[in-house]
Scaffold this motif. Sequence first.
Motif, PDB file in Angstrom:
ATOM      1  N   GLN A 177      -0.463   3.329  17.168  1.00  0.00           N
ATOM      2  CA  GLN A 177       0.730   3.443  16.323  1.00  0.00           C
ATOM      3  C   GLN A 177       0.341   3.893  14.915  1.00  0.00           C
ATOM      4  O   GLN A 177      -0.628   3.408  14.338  1.00  0.00           O
ATOM      5  N   GLY A 178       1.095   4.837  14.384  1.00  0.00           N
ATOM      6  CA  GLY A 178       0.815   5.363  13.056  1.00  0.00           C
ATOM      7  C   GLY A 178       0.088   6.679  13.086  1.00  0.00           C
ATOM      8  O   GLY A 178       0.103   7.432  12.098  1.00  0.00           O
ATOM      9  N   GLU A 179      -0.586   7.003  14.194  1.00  0.00           N
ATOM     10  CA  GLU A 179      -1.305   8.274  14.284  1.00  0.00           C
ATOM     11  C   GLU A 179      -0.371   9.432  14.648  1.00  0.00           C
ATOM     12  O   GLU A 179      -0.703  10.589  14.414  1.00  0.00           O
ATOM     13  N   GLU A 180       0.762   9.113  15.267  1.00  0.00           N
ATOM     14  CA  GLU A 180       1.817  10.090  15.546  1.00  0.00           C
ATOM     15  C   GLU A 180       3.153   9.368  15.369  1.00  0.00           C
ATOM     16  O   GLU A 180       3.192   8.160  15.182  1.00  0.00           O
TER      17      GLU A 180
ATOM     18  N   GLU B 240       0.847  -1.188   0.000  1.00  0.00           N
ATOM     19  CA  GLU B 240       0.000   0.000   0.000  1.00  0.00           C
ATOM     20  C   GLU B 240       0.884   1.239   0.000  1.00  0.00           C
ATOM     21  O   GLU B 240       2.044   1.194   0.398  1.00  0.00           O
ATOM     22  N   PRO B 241       0.327   2.383  -0.405  1.00  0.00           N
ATOM     23  CA  PRO B 241       1.124   3.612  -0.333  1.00  0.00           C
ATOM     24  C   PRO B 241       1.473   3.940   1.104  1.00  0.00           C
ATOM     25  O   PRO B 241       0.696   3.647   2.028  1.00  0.00           O
ATOM     26  N   ARG B 242       2.650   4.513   1.317  1.00  0.00           N
ATOM     27  CA  ARG B 242       3.105   4.882   2.659  1.00  0.00           C
ATOM     28  C   ARG B 242       3.509   6.351   2.620  1.00  0.00           C
ATOM     29  O   ARG B 242       4.275   6.772   1.768  1.00  0.00           O
ATOM     30  N   GLY B 243       2.973   7.123   3.545  1.00  0.00           N
ATOM     31  CA  GLY B 243       3.296   8.544   3.599  1.00  0.00           C
ATOM     32  C   GLY B 243       4.375   8.819   4.620  1.00  0.00           C
ATOM     33  O   GLY B 243       5.101   7.929   5.046  1.00  0.00           O
ATOM     34  N   GLY B 244       4.470  10.095   5.010  1.00  0.00           N
ATOM     35  CA  GLY B 244       5.438  10.485   6.033  1.00  0.00           C
ATOM     36  C   GLY B 244       6.855  10.509   5.512  1.00  0.00           C
ATOM     37  O   GLY B 244       7.109  10.601   4.310  1.00  0.00           O
ATOM     38  N   SER B 245       7.801  10.372   6.455  1.00  0.00           N
ATOM     39  CA  SER B 245       9.216  10.500   6.082  1.00  0.00           C
ATOM     40  C   SER B 245       9.690   9.334   5.229  1.00  0.00           C
ATOM     41  O   SER B 245      10.624   9.452   4.455  1.00  0.00           O
ATOM     42  N   ALA B 246       9.034   8.165   5.385  1.00  0.00           N
ATOM     43  CA  ALA B 246       9.440   6.980   4.610  1.00  0.00           C
ATOM     44  C   ALA B 246       8.464   6.765   3.460  1.00  0.00           C
ATOM     45  O   ALA B 246       7.894   5.698   3.276  1.00  0.00           O
ATOM     46  N   TYR B 247       8.245   7.785   2.645  1.00  0.00           N
ATOM     47  CA  TYR B 247       7.248   7.752   1.574  1.00  0.00           C
ATOM     48  C   TYR B 247       7.529   6.610   0.596  1.00  0.00           C
ATOM     49  O   TYR B 247       8.660   6.360   0.212  1.00  0.00           O
TER      50      TYR B 247
ATOM     51  N   LEU C 271       4.355   9.142  20.507  1.00  0.00           N
ATOM     52  CA  LEU C 271       3.433   8.191  21.142  1.00  0.00           C
ATOM     53  C   LEU C 271       3.969   7.714  22.486  1.00  0.00           C
ATOM     54  O   LEU C 271       3.243   7.693  23.493  1.00  0.00           O
ATOM     55  N   ILE C 272       5.245   7.336  22.510  1.00  0.00           N
ATOM     56  CA  ILE C 272       5.834   6.819  23.747  1.00  0.00           C
ATOM     57  C   ILE C 272       5.905   7.921  24.803  1.00  0.00           C
ATOM     58  O   ILE C 272       5.637   7.691  25.992  1.00  0.00           O
ATOM     59  N   LYS C 273       6.244   9.130  24.377  1.00  0.00           N
ATOM     60  CA  LYS C 273       6.308  10.277  25.301  1.00  0.00           C
ATOM     61  C   LYS C 273       4.940  10.535  25.932  1.00  0.00           C
ATOM     62  O   LYS C 273       4.817  10.716  27.155  1.00  0.00           O
ATOM     63  N   ASN C 274       3.891  10.533  25.122  1.00  0.00           N
ATOM     64  CA  ASN C 274       2.536  10.794  25.635  1.00  0.00           C
ATOM     65  C   ASN C 274       2.037   9.644  26.497  1.00  0.00           C
ATOM     66  O   ASN C 274       1.326   9.862  27.489  1.00  0.00           O
ATOM     67  N   PHE C 275       2.391   8.424  26.123  1.00  0.00           N
ATOM     68  CA  PHE C 275       2.017   7.246  26.924  1.00  0.00           C
ATOM     69  C   PHE C 275       2.650   7.318  28.309  1.00  0.00           C
ATOM     70  O   PHE C 275       1.995   7.072  29.332  1.00  0.00           O
ATOM     71  N   ALA C 276       3.917   7.678  28.365  1.00  0.00           N
ATOM     72  CA  ALA C 276       4.626   7.751  29.645  1.00  0.00           C
ATOM     73  C   ALA C 276       4.111   8.892  30.517  1.00  0.00           C
ATOM     74  O   ALA C 276       4.138   8.809  31.751  1.00  0.00           O
ATOM     75  N   ALA C 277       3.615   9.959  29.870  1.00  0.00           N
ATOM     76  CA  ALA C 277       3.235  11.161  30.627  1.00  0.00           C
ATOM     77  C   ALA C 277       1.909  11.011  31.370  1.00  0.00           C
ATOM     78  O   ALA C 277       1.680  11.670  32.384  1.00  0.00           O
ATOM     79  N   ASP C 278       1.013  10.151  30.894  1.00  0.00           N
ATOM     80  CA  ASP C 278      -0.325  10.045  31.477  1.00  0.00           C
ATOM     81  C   ASP C 278      -0.642   8.593  31.815  1.00  0.00           C
ATOM     82  O   ASP C 278      -0.897   7.780  30.929  1.00  0.00           O
ATOM     83  N   PRO C 279      -0.643   8.236  33.114  1.00  0.00           N
ATOM     84  CA  PRO C 279      -0.876   6.834  33.503  1.00  0.00           C
ATOM     85  C   PRO C 279      -2.216   6.271  33.037  1.00  0.00           C
ATOM     86  O   PRO C 279      -2.340   5.051  32.899  1.00  0.00           O
ATOM     87  N   ALA C 280      -3.208   7.106  32.783  1.00  0.00           N
ATOM     88  CA  ALA C 280      -4.513   6.590  32.350  1.00  0.00           C
ATOM     89  C   ALA C 280      -4.514   6.183  30.885  1.00  0.00           C
ATOM     90  O   ALA C 280      -5.450   5.536  30.410  1.00  0.00           O
ATOM     91  N   THR C 281      -3.464   6.533  30.181  1.00  0.00           N
ATOM     92  CA  THR C 281      -3.411   6.317  28.735  1.00  0.00           C
ATOM     93  C   THR C 281      -2.966   4.895  28.384  1.00  0.00           C
ATOM     94  O   THR C 281      -2.165   4.293  29.094  1.00  0.00           O
ATOM     95  N   CYS C 282      -3.473   4.389  27.269  1.00  0.00           N
ATOM     96  CA  CYS C 282      -3.043   3.100  26.722  1.00  0.00           C
ATOM     97  C   CYS C 282      -2.393   3.347  25.359  1.00  0.00           C
ATOM     98  O   CYS C 282      -2.725   4.310  24.671  1.00  0.00           O
ATOM     99  N   LEU C 283      -1.498   2.457  24.982  1.00  0.00           N
ATOM    100  CA  LEU C 283      -0.821   2.547  23.686  1.00  0.00           C
ATOM    101  C   LEU C 283      -0.939   1.204  22.970  1.00  0.00           C
ATOM    102  O   LEU C 283      -0.510   0.179  23.507  1.00  0.00           O
TER     103      LEU C 283
END
Length: 664
Positions: A518-521, A369-376, A526-538
């Motif tokens: 994964q893939g949304e950021e 499939e097409p892939r965007g972002g830095s690894a286009y 993702l890991i930074k935001n996951f670590a910052a908020d204990p209520a969050t899931c990844l």
Amino acid sequence: MTKPSLPELLHAAVTAVGGTERPGQVTMAQAVADAVDDGSHLLVQAGTGTGKSLGYLVPALAHGEPVVVATATLALQRQLVERDLPRTVEALHPLLRRRPEFAMLKGRSNYLCLHRLHEGMPQDEEEGLFDQFEAAAPTSRLGQDLLRLRDWSDETETGDRDDLTPGVSDRAWAQISVSSRECLGASKCAYGAECFAEAARERAKLAEVVVTNHALLAIDAIEGAPVLPQHEVLIVDEAHELVSRVTGVATGELTPGQVNRAVRRAAKLVNEKAADQLQTAAEGFERLMELALPGRLEEIPEDLGYALAALRDASRTVISAIGGTRDKSVQDEDAVRKQALASVESVHDVAERIMQGSEWDVVWYERHEPRGGSAYRPAGASLRVAPMSVSGLLREKLFTDRSVILTSATLKLGGDFNGVGASLGLAPEGTEGEDVPQWKGVDVGSPFDYRKQGILYVAKHLSRPARDGDRADMLDELTELIRAAGGRTLGLFSSMRGAQLAAEELRTRIPEFPILLQGEETLGELIKNFAADPATCLFGTLSLWQGVDVPGPSCQLVVMDKIPFPRPDDPLMSARQKAVEEAGGNGFMAVAATHAALLMAQGAGRLVRATGDRGVVAVLDPRLATARYGSYLKASLPDFWYTVDGGQVRRSLTAIDAAAKQAE
């Protein structure tokens, strides 16, 4: 002056980096020192928190001979070069009475090319070079990246892409870098004296310790021409990744886009007849690829054979023609010629390799499939060829004329090192014989008390996973576990589709617990935001199984949706499994179960990252408890307390959550 002992040296180094000496680290350092001294080979399993980098750096530096350290990830390379090595060298200097030099070395395309930067890059449609900075719209992402690169080129001392933060897209970097095939060579390049890649190679030649990556180590082994400096000791960290990285380097690919690019680059440098021959061959190949169905090609179909033969022969004609003509009207002809040759040679080599039909190669069609972002990457089809196994290559090229130390937190699968050893080309430990590399496996344990810090829960009551089937009961179980844990969940899925479906469903069911996907950021965000908020899931797939290091209360539940066996239609894995079976072995255990065990061991290792961590690894696949291979997989995991009682696990998670909230 008396020669300092290994314990003295290790103590000085550990103190310098602000660490704590651990029994496993001491055991590892002594085992490495013994192997280096007698020129033997060693596999060392060292759990998270052991401090394994000092466990191999100290004895290697004490030995005093040239050392190459190869890692899989950029994070560990940076840790070694920016923290561990500078501090260790300074700490050992008074004791060793010398200050060992160290350097980092990567492949040429990782360094900014001054010729490309200042002179421009060959263009596909017209003659000569064009200015990529003028061609890109300054407000576009590409234009902004190129302007940043031009500014950075005046500041950087290394030209190393990984020193540029934040990074730029692959598309932008490709416009100011070259592969080793495209490089003019320092003696022929106007910028040879200032070349960043050449400077890195010169620093590496003078260094006692060279830090590199698995890919460059693979190139050094495969291509025959040495790219690494001479060394007496090779240390491979993150060694569980080595086989896949070497396989990646040894894999060839042909795509219509790649072939058409070679046609365009060569057309202006050769006579019309040679250009037309390659153009016709490219068109025939493209027509076939449009109809290709994904899957392995155990035999090359006749029409594909004709197309590949036409590509191979036309490429050979063009290569000869490029080498025999000079056209002074072409601006900067050497650079244009070099890039065209690199493109056409790549097409020729892969086409010829596939045509040879080696029994040791696996060939398959792949649609992506097409892939965007830095690894286009655009959508399309590719024809790929990879070695059935790299074990013979590694045995022949890796374990000769030097001592090799391989280390990771996950080398011991199913209770011994022989599975990983076999993938590296090593006979079972203790096997005697001429030309049989002698090695020893050592498990130095972990500083963590896994039975007190973690629970391994297998949801035995759930239905068996069906391929791509709907698992309503698994989603119910996952929902209840996340509620009990108060969020704090890392969801490891065997497919991206599974992760997406679970995230979509649970965002509706339990909106009080944010779910990152994964893939949304970027992975880092993702890991930074996951670590910052204990209520969050990844939630995510492969890179999360190995790339997450979040100690503390934000990750107290690690969930695996199912045992991560390779897909039955994976061409390379299924070919390897079939080859083992035809040789009289157990293909499922040797390939599929080993693959799953390694991933599960890495995934389970995400839970306990520090001495205060507590939590649960939940496997939502009953086969881990009921299938015969389950005991092999469980023996590959940390020694957690084991249960199939879901109610007890939810109560434990609730208690862990309450304790974490109280401590906040």
